[in-house]
Motif scaffolding. Structure first.
Motif, PDB file in Angstrom:
ATOM      1  N   VAL A 197       0.784  -1.209   0.111  1.00 38.91           N
ATOM      2  CA  VAL A 197       0.062  -0.048  -0.286  1.00 38.91           C
ATOM      3  C   VAL A 197       0.846   1.172   0.057  1.00 38.91           C
ATOM      4  CG1 VAL A 197      -1.796   1.278   1.384  1.00 38.91           C
ATOM      5  CG2 VAL A 197      -2.087  -1.267   0.926  1.00 38.91           C
ATOM      6  N   GLU A 198       1.706   1.237   0.763  1.00 37.98           N
ATOM      7  CA  GLU A 198       2.661   2.370   1.009  1.00 37.98           C
ATOM      8  C   GLU A 198       3.506   2.654  -0.335  1.00 37.98           C
ATOM      9  OE1 GLU A 198       2.200   4.646   3.246  1.00 37.98           O
ATOM     10  OE2 GLU A 198       0.943   3.379   4.444  1.00 37.98           O
ATOM     11  N   GLY A 199       3.921   1.289  -0.729  1.00 40.61           N
ATOM     12  CA  GLY A 199       4.953   1.446  -2.214  1.00 40.61           C
ATOM     13  C   GLY A 199       3.952   2.192  -3.244  1.00 40.61           C
ATOM     14  N   HIS A 200       2.573   1.724  -3.216  1.00 39.67           N
ATOM     15  CA  HIS A 200       1.966   2.389  -4.341  1.00 39.67           C
ATOM     16  C   HIS A 200       1.709   3.910  -4.172  1.00 39.67           C
ATOM     17  CE1 HIS A 200       0.910  -1.105  -6.864  1.00 39.67           C
ATOM     18  NE2 HIS A 200       0.660  -1.860  -5.775  1.00 39.67           N
ATOM     19  N   LYS A 201       1.584   4.171  -3.148  1.00 36.95           N
ATOM     20  CA  LYS A 201       1.454   5.699  -2.594  1.00 36.95           C
ATOM     21  C   LYS A 201       2.803   6.433  -3.335  1.00 36.95           C
ATOM     22  CE  LYS A 201      -1.216   5.334   1.690  1.00 36.95           C
ATOM     23  NZ  LYS A 201      -1.479   5.696   3.054  1.00 36.95           N
ATOM     24  N   ALA A 202       3.973   5.710  -2.803  1.00 36.52           N
ATOM     25  CA  ALA A 202       5.212   6.530  -3.425  1.00 36.52           C
ATOM     26  C   ALA A 202       5.329   6.199  -4.974  1.00 36.52           C
ATOM     27  CB  ALA A 202       6.302   5.654  -2.810  1.00 36.52           C
ATOM     28  N   GLU A 203       4.666   5.364  -5.494  1.00 34.23           N
ATOM     29  CA  GLU A 203       4.462   5.307  -7.051  1.00 34.23           C
ATOM     30  C   GLU A 203       3.791   6.328  -7.660  1.00 34.23           C
ATOM     31  OE1 GLU A 203       3.523   1.801 -10.395  1.00 34.23           O
ATOM     32  OE2 GLU A 203       2.876   1.677  -8.476  1.00 34.23           O
ATOM     33  N   LYS A 204       2.880   6.807  -6.847  1.00 32.55           N
ATOM     34  CA  LYS A 204       1.986   7.768  -7.317  1.00 32.55           C
ATOM     35  C   LYS A 204       2.747   9.118  -7.261  1.00 32.55           C
ATOM     36  CE  LYS A 204      -2.371   6.090  -6.154  1.00 32.55           C
ATOM     37  NZ  LYS A 204      -3.808   5.884  -5.270  1.00 32.55           N
ATOM     38  N   LEU A 205       3.687   9.181  -6.323  1.00 30.10           N
ATOM     39  CA  LEU A 205       4.395  10.540  -6.200  1.00 30.10           C
ATOM     40  C   LEU A 205       5.524  10.567  -7.147  1.00 30.10           C
ATOM     41  CD1 LEU A 205       4.807  10.588  -2.470  1.00 30.10           C
ATOM     42  CD2 LEU A 205       3.405  11.939  -3.720  1.00 30.10           C
ATOM     43  N   ASN A 206       6.048   9.294  -7.604  1.00 33.01           N
ATOM     44  CA  ASN A 206       7.243   9.160  -8.639  1.00 33.01           C
ATOM     45  C   ASN A 206       7.047   7.929  -9.250  1.00 33.01           C
ATOM     46  OD1 ASN A 206       9.525   9.455 -10.135  1.00 33.01           O
ATOM     47  ND2 ASN A 206      10.684  10.113  -8.155  1.00 33.01           N
ATOM     48  N   PRO A 207       6.487   7.776 -10.452  1.00 31.28           N
ATOM     49  CA  PRO A 207       6.106   6.561 -10.957  1.00 31.28           C
ATOM     50  C   PRO A 207       7.188   6.051 -11.900  1.00 31.28           C
ATOM     51  CG  PRO A 207       4.801   8.410 -12.257  1.00 31.28           C
ATOM     52  CD  PRO A 207       5.590   8.867 -10.858  1.00 31.28           C
ATOM     53  N   ARG A 208       8.236   6.769 -12.114  1.00 28.54           N
ATOM     54  CA  ARG A 208       9.358   6.200 -12.746  1.00 28.54           C
ATOM     55  C   ARG A 208      10.577   5.890 -11.930  1.00 28.54           C
ATOM     56  NH1 ARG A 208       9.616   8.919 -18.875  1.00 28.54           N
ATOM     57  NH2 ARG A 208       7.811   7.877 -19.527  1.00 28.54           N
ATOM     58  N   ASP A 209      10.607   5.836 -10.667  1.00 25.72           N
ATOM     59  CA  ASP A 209      11.599   5.760  -9.584  1.00 25.72           C
ATOM     60  C   ASP A 209      11.943   4.252  -9.490  1.00 25.72           C
ATOM     61  OD1 ASP A 209      13.391   7.028  -7.672  1.00 25.72           O
ATOM     62  OD2 ASP A 209      12.648   5.315  -6.693  1.00 25.72           O
TER      63      ASP A 209
END
Length: 151
Positions: A59-71
Motif C-alpha cells: 500500500v505504501e509502495g503504491h503511494k510512493a509510485e503515485k508520487l514518482n512513477p518512474r523511480d
C-alpha cells in the motif's frame, strides 16, 4: 521545531538502529505534515517490509509510485513485497519496471568535453607486454668450434 529533513534523518536513524515501530511512527508524522514527501513515503514502505507487514508495504509502495512513477526503487520495493505475498506475476511486472527505470536514468549521450565521473572505478594502468626474446640454440653446427687447451 525540527525541519522535515531533520525529522526524516531522525526516522532513518531509528530505522537503522532496528527500532522499526519508532521509525514507522516518525515517517507517518512526516507524511502527515507533507503528504508529498517522496523519500519518507518510500522509507515507510521499506520499514513496513522490514517489519514483515508486506500488505502495508505494498500500500505504501503504491503511494510512493503515485508520487514518482518512474523511480527505480519504488518498483524494486514493490517487486520484493509482491514476491513475499506470493503474487509472482505482479512482482515480475514491477521488476521489469525497475529495470526500465534504470535504463531511463541516463539516456543522454556522453559529451566529449565532460569531466570524468568522480565515482567511476579507476582503471589499472597495464604496462605494455615485454617483447619475447628469441630462443638461441646452444648447438650451432654451422659455426666453427673453437678448441681450447694445448695440444
Amino acid at each position: 521545531m525540527a525541519t522535515l529533513q531533520e525529522q526524516y534523518d531522525d526516522a532513518v536513524f531509528e530505522f537503522t538502529l532496528g527500532h522499526t515501530d519508532e521509525a514507522i511512527a516518525r515517517f507517518r508524522e512526516i507524511l502527515a505534515a507533507d503528504p508529498a514527501y517522496f523519500d519518507a513515503q518510500l522509507a515507510l514502505g521499506n520499514a513496513c517490509y522490514a517489519k514483515g507487514e508486506f500488505e502495508a508495504a505494498i500500500v505504501e509502495g503504491h503511494k510512493a509510485e503515485k508520487l514518482n512513477p518512474r523511480d527505480q526503487l519504488v518498483h524494486t520495493n514493490l517487486s520484493k513485497a509482491y514476491m513475499k505475498v506470493g503474487n509472482k506475476t505482479t512482482a515480475e511486472h514491477h521488476a521489469l519496471q525497475s529495470r526500465i527505470a534504470s535504463w531511463r536514468e541516463n539516456m543522454a549521450p556522453p559529451t566529449a568535453g565532460a569531466a570524468p565521473d568522480e565515482r567511476a572505478v579507476a582503471r589499472p594502468v597495464i604496462p605494455p607486454a615485454p617483447r619475447p626474446t628469441p630462443a638461441v640454440p646452444t648447438n650451432m653446427p654451422w659455426k666453427k668450434q673453437t678448441v681450447t687447451g694445448s695440444g
